[in-house]
Design a protein around this motif. Structure first.
Motif, short mmCIF file in Angstrom:
data_model
loop_
_atom_site.label_atom_id
_atom_site.label_comp_id
_atom_site.label_asym_id
_atom_site.label_seq_id
_atom_site.Cartn_x
_atom_site.Cartn_y
_atom_site.Cartn_z
N GLU A 1 0.87 -1.25 -0.01
CA GLU A 1 -0.01 -0.18 0.05
C GLU A 1 0.57 1.50 0.09
N GLY A 2 2.01 1.27 0.33
CA GLY A 2 2.72 2.68 0.29
C GLY A 2 4.45 2.20 0.78
N MET B 1 -6.05 21.91 -5.53
CA MET B 1 -4.76 22.71 -5.57
C MET B 1 -3.40 21.77 -6.06
N VAL B 2 -3.31 20.56 -5.28
CA VAL B 2 -2.42 19.64 -5.62
C VAL B 2 -2.35 19.13 -6.90
N SER B 3 -3.55 18.75 -7.33
CA SER B 3 -3.91 18.34 -8.68
C SER B 3 -3.54 19.31 -9.77
N VAL C 1 -1.89 11.49 -6.40
CA VAL C 1 -2.81 11.99 -5.20
C VAL C 1 -3.24 11.02 -4.26
N GLU C 2 -3.70 10.10 -4.83
CA GLU C 2 -3.93 9.01 -3.87
C GLU C 2 -2.93 8.20 -3.12
N LEU C 3 -1.85 8.07 -3.60
CA LEU C 3 -0.71 7.68 -3.14
C LEU C 3 -0.33 8.62 -1.87
N MET C 4 -0.15 9.98 -2.43
CA MET C 4 0.08 11.11 -1.23
C MET C 4 -0.96 11.13 0.00
N ARG C 5 -2.15 10.71 -0.49
CA ARG C 5 -3.07 10.30 0.89
C ARG C 5 -2.52 9.53 1.68
N ARG C 6 -1.95 8.64 1.25
CA ARG C 6 -1.65 7.41 2.37
C ARG C 6 -0.26 7.73 3.07
N HIS D 1 7.88 9.82 -2.94
CA HIS D 1 7.37 8.54 -2.47
C HIS D 1 6.20 8.02 -3.39
N ALA D 2 5.26 9.01 -3.60
CA ALA D 2 4.26 8.66 -4.51
C ALA D 2 4.74 7.92 -5.89
#
Length: 362
Positions: free
Chosen positions: A156-157, A345-347, A308-313, A244-245
């Motif tokens: 997952e990360g 904003m990130v996207s 973005v989804e990976l950064m959410r982790r 990391h993402a």
């Protein structure tokens, strides 16, 4: 910081190495940087009172130094794909077979994935055994081997399972760097480039040894103030959240330093979009990264939504219901932790960045 002299064996040539002390509340250790620094290993182990060691190293590594005590060589499981809990178990079982007790030590000889994984194994074996790092890549010397963060990846990360376990010594022998492939050197320069924005200043005019010393000196000073990421140590994550993402999204086809370099460019762009820095400072981020020959683009074929989804982790992320992210960003007061940056904003910033392939291998 001091300079020490090393003499290799009877009649051997004398070498000079720089010493940086890492002083923590309950622990202190030295990082030695220079040609031939690995020859300090017997003296280091003697000072630690170690009777036996397991030396974890890849067969591809240069000749290991004689530790001066009984030792067992354990093959390293190298690379991000082996940075797993399964590898930690393999190492710990090898330590049992080698007869290591809590009064003995582990030597981690390899790159950043080796020092990370072996460091975690050392933290867990007998609830903690001494570890000495002999980093053999530029990335490991300037960053991974110093500071006490040990971790492995999950599907997952990245670095989601770990512990703080400080080494007893670090020997950064710059002779190991002479045979590194160009891309492996570039990966280390990714960490050096981002140091310019977190307090080290522009290191481009220094030779490689001085760049390593400056990077470690900065990290040592930050870790001394905040060993466990409760405050100032967050600045060391500059460029790493996106980095990391990218690693995870490309299944580690992108090297850590390459990904951090792109993350550094992104951090400048995001800080500019938020009005924290001016256009000139934003440009400095790209120019610094480009000057080291590092990528400034996102990996092609990876959707922004995936990144973005990976950064959410990321470990600093808040609840899943919170549509914001936390980043370490430059600003008028310097680099600091900036929470509650909205995903839109990130996207938007990511969508404006170019995309391209990973740097070519040698």
């Amino acid at each position: 910081m001091s300079v020490i002299r090393i003499r290799a064996g009877n009649g051997g040539t004398e070498t000079r190495a720089r010493r940086i002390d890492v002083r923590l509340k309950d622990h202190e250790y030295a990082v030695h940087v220079g040609s031939g620094a690995r020859r300090l290993l017997p003296a280091v182990l003697d000072e630690l009172g170690v009777g036996r060691v397991a030396m974890v190293s890849s067969a591809r590594e240069p000749e290991l130094p004689d530790p001066g005590v009984p030792f067992t060589v354990v093959p390293a499981l190298d690379g991000e794909r082996h940075k797993t809990l399964a590898s930690v178990e393999t190492y710990c079982r090898a330590f049992v077979e080698a007869g290591l007790t809590r009064s003995d030590a582990v030597i981690a000889c390899g790159g950043g994935t080796t020092t990370d994984t072996v460091g975690l194994a050392a933290a867990l074996y007998h609830r903690g055994i001494k570890v000495v790092h002999l980093p053999t890549t530029l990335l490991a010397q300037v960053d991974a081997s110093v500071g006490g963060k040990t971790a492995v990846n999950l599907p997952e990360g990245k670095n989601l399972v770990g512990a703080y376990w400080q080494p007893s010594a670090v020997l950064c022998d710059t002779d190991y760097l002479h045979t590194l492939p160009r891309r492996e050197l570039l990966s280390g320069y990714g960490e050096i480039a981002r140091c310019a924005f977190i307090g080290a200043g522009d290191l481009r005019g220094l030779d490689l040894t001085e760049q390593i010393v400056a990077s470690i000196t900065l990290k040592a000073s930050v870790v001394a103030r905040d060993e466990r990421d409760q405050g100032p140590r967050h600045i060391l994550n500059y460029g790493h959240t996106l980095g990391h993402a990218i690693e995870r999204a490309t299944d580690y086809a992108w090297r850590h330093g390459e990904a951090v370099a792109v993350g550094t460019v992104f951090a400048g762009l995001l800080a500019g979009r938020l009005g924290r820095i001016d256009a000139h400072r934003v440009s400095e981020h790209r120019e610094m990264v480009e000057s080291f020959g590092l990528p400034t683009w996102l990996p092609s074929g990876v959707p922004v939504t995936t990144l973005v989804e990976l950064m959410r982790r990321d470990k600093k992320k808040g609840p899943d219901t919170d549509p914001t992210l936390t980043f370490v960003l430059d600003g008028p007061a310097g680099v600091e932790l900036v929470p509650r940056v909205h995903e839109h904003m990130v996207s938007s910033v990511l969508a404006d960045m170019p995309a391209g392939p990973a740097p070519a291998s040698d």
